[in-house]
Write a protein that holds these residues in place. Structure first.
Motif, short mmCIF file in Angstrom:
data_model
loop_
_atom_site.label_atom_id
_atom_site.label_comp_id
_atom_site.label_asym_id
_atom_site.label_seq_id
_atom_site.Cartn_x
_atom_site.Cartn_y
_atom_site.Cartn_z
N ASN A 177 -8.72 -1.90 0.91
CA ASN A 177 -9.77 -1.38 1.80
C ASN A 177 -11.14 -1.47 1.14
OD1 ASN A 177 -7.99 -0.81 3.86
ND2 ASN A 177 -7.85 1.37 3.40
N LYS A 178 -11.18 -1.16 -0.15
CA LYS A 178 -12.45 -1.23 -0.88
C LYS A 178 -12.95 -2.68 -0.95
CE LYS A 178 -13.23 1.59 -4.22
NZ LYS A 178 -13.23 2.32 -5.48
N ASP A 197 -3.29 -0.17 -0.90
CA ASP A 197 -4.04 -0.19 0.35
C ASP A 197 -5.48 0.27 0.14
OD1 ASP A 197 -1.94 -1.16 1.84
OD2 ASP A 197 -1.32 0.80 2.58
N ARG A 198 -5.68 1.29 -0.69
CA ARG A 198 -7.04 1.78 -0.97
C ARG A 198 -7.87 0.70 -1.65
NH1 ARG A 198 -7.73 7.97 -2.76
NH2 ARG A 198 -9.89 7.40 -2.53
N GLN A 199 -7.26 0.00 -2.59
CA GLN A 199 -7.97 -1.07 -3.29
C GLN A 199 -8.32 -2.19 -2.32
OE1 GLN A 199 -9.14 -0.81 -6.25
NE2 GLN A 199 -9.99 -2.85 -6.40
N MET A 241 -1.79 3.18 -3.38
CA MET A 241 -2.99 2.83 -4.10
C MET A 241 -3.43 1.41 -3.76
SD MET A 241 -5.31 3.95 -6.06
CE MET A 241 -5.16 5.04 -7.43
N GLU A 267 -16.28 5.68 -2.09
CA GLU A 267 -15.27 5.33 -1.09
C GLU A 267 -15.87 5.37 0.30
OE1 GLU A 267 -11.65 4.03 0.26
OE2 GLU A 267 -12.22 4.31 -1.82
#
Length: 127
Positions: free
Chosen positions: A7-8, A3-5, A1, A126
């Motif tokens: 990336n955002k 990494d997703r944050q 999670m 996303e």
């Protein structure tokens, strides 16, 4: 999670950068891609011969997701950084110039939608 944050956050920062445009000093310090081509690998990216990348020694790179680019002005902004792009671009042998143009139109539409979300104080979908 995490990494997703990240990336955002990186995507939002890149969108903000595109909105103001590249500063001359940012472009002069940016890696050069030439020749290059657009590729789709989970998202639209640029693949090409690279000079002066700060972290990658390989002469060929595939960038992080492409946020926007202006081939006429010689720049591209990916999620991670600015690039200078040279005049020597290639199309994918399986793509026609019309398909390439459609990919660029789609990219620009996505960018405009993300900007609309930001201006409204919302988080874009996303990227």
């Amino acid at each position: 999670m995490e990494d997703r944050q990240q990336n955002k956050i990186d995507t939002l920062r890149a969108i903000s950068d595109v909105r103001r445009g590249p500063a001359a000093e940012e472009l002069s310090a940016a890696p050069l891609l030439n020749p290059w081509r657009l590729e789709y690998f989970q998202s639209l990216r640029i693949h090409g011969r690279c000079e002066d990348h700060p972290f990658i020694d390989d002469p060929f790179v595939t960038t992080s997701p492409l946020i926007d680019f202006d081939p006429d002005a010689g720049w591209a902004r990916t999620r991670s950084r600015w690039y200078r792009i040279g005049p020597d671009w290639q199309t994918d042998p399986e793509e026609s110039p019309e398909e390439m143009a459609e990919a660029v139109r789609t990219l620009r539409a996505q960018l405009a939608q993300q900007m609309d979300f930001l201006e409204a104080g919302l988080t874009p979908p996303e990227a």
